[in-house]
Design an enzyme around this catalytic site. Structure first.
Site, mmCIF file in Angstrom:
data_model
loop_
_atom_site.group_PDB
_atom_site.id
_atom_site.type_symbol
_atom_site.label_atom_id
_atom_site.label_comp_id
_atom_site.label_asym_id
_atom_site.label_seq_id
_atom_site.Cartn_x
_atom_site.Cartn_y
_atom_site.Cartn_z
ATOM 1 C CG HIS A 194 16.975 40.464 19.846
ATOM 2 N ND1 HIS A 194 16.858 40.024 21.167
ATOM 3 C CD2 HIS A 194 15.694 40.330 19.118
ATOM 4 C CE1 HIS A 194 15.574 39.394 21.139
ATOM 5 N NE2 HIS A 194 15.076 39.696 19.857
ATOM 6 C CG ASN A 242 10.126 36.327 16.511
ATOM 7 O OD1 ASN A 242 10.999 36.573 17.483
ATOM 8 N ND2 ASN A 242 8.983 37.171 16.259
ATOM 9 C CG ASN A 294 9.549 36.318 20.877
ATOM 10 O OD1 ASN A 294 8.687 35.931 21.763
ATOM 11 N ND2 ASN A 294 9.266 37.534 20.364
#
Length: 214
Positions: free
Chosen positions: A46, A96, A142
């Site tokens: 990520h 996020n 996100n």
């Protein structure tokens, strides 16, 4: 005495950034390049966008110049690319809410959404594949969704770095937040090189063009 944890290089960079923010600039000659990821989680799929930013900083000779900027809750480094200036940014907020750091930096440097590059992981492409996308939806990411919301625009160019999608839907979260396997890590150095090449070539081309559009 300087601020705690801020090196002499960091103090110089903070002053340099303040000058850059205040001084007029040629249109289209400054770009914000953002590596999306989770702070404190290097080596995870990520956070591959942050790994690309690290490679970009090495290529541009500013790998030792990162400095924390509390105004946008991010680490910043300034680099030159011909006549253009690059502002490299690694948010210190979670994925996020990365967009809050990105929007604040864009505001400080007087940049539009079209002048902000996002570099992020892409589930729907296998590891080793890259794609430059010129605006559009978040496609379920996100961090990109946060940037679109905070910048109130979806016009940002994005470099999507493939990390592959696991076969079982329940495994997606663990896959994304997990570290690259030893076999995958062998593929990373040339992938990061190609990602830096793609970004730099695209930015050079746009810096020479007459307009700010992608």
């Amino acid at each position: 005495m300087g601020q705690p944890g801020l090196s002499h290089t960091g103090l110089w960079l903070s002053r340099a950034m303040s000058r850059c923010i205040l001084e007029p600039r040629p249109p289209g000659k400054r770009w914000l390049v953002v590596g999306l990821g989770n702070p404190g989680m290097p080596g995870t799929r990520h956070s591959v966008g942050m790994a690309v930013l690290g490679q970009l900083a090495r290529r541009l000779g500013v790998a030792e110049s990162w400095a924390r900027d509390r105004r946008c809750a991010a680490d910043l480094a300034l680099a030159s690319l011909g006549d253009a200036q690059l502002v490299l940014l690694r948010p210190r907020r979670l994925m996020n809410v990365n967009g809050r750091s990105v929007a604040r930096a864009a505001e400080l440097f007087g940049l539009t959404a079209e002048e902000v590059y996002l570099v992020h992981d892409e589930l729907d492409k296998p590891l080793g594949k890259l794609a430059l996308k010129l605006g559009g939806s978040a496609r379920g990411h996100n961090g990109v969704r946060s940037c679109i919301s905070c910048l109130n625009s979806n016009a940002m160019p994005r470099l999507r770095v493939g990390i592959g999608r696991p076969t079982h839907p329940d495994a997606v979260q663990a896959h994304v937040l997990g570290r690259f396997s030893p076999a995958e890590q062998e593929l990373l150095p040339p992938l990061l090189e190609r990602a830096a090449d793609l970004l730099l070539d695209h930015i050079r081309e746009r810096s020479q063009g007459p307009s700010l559009g992608p």
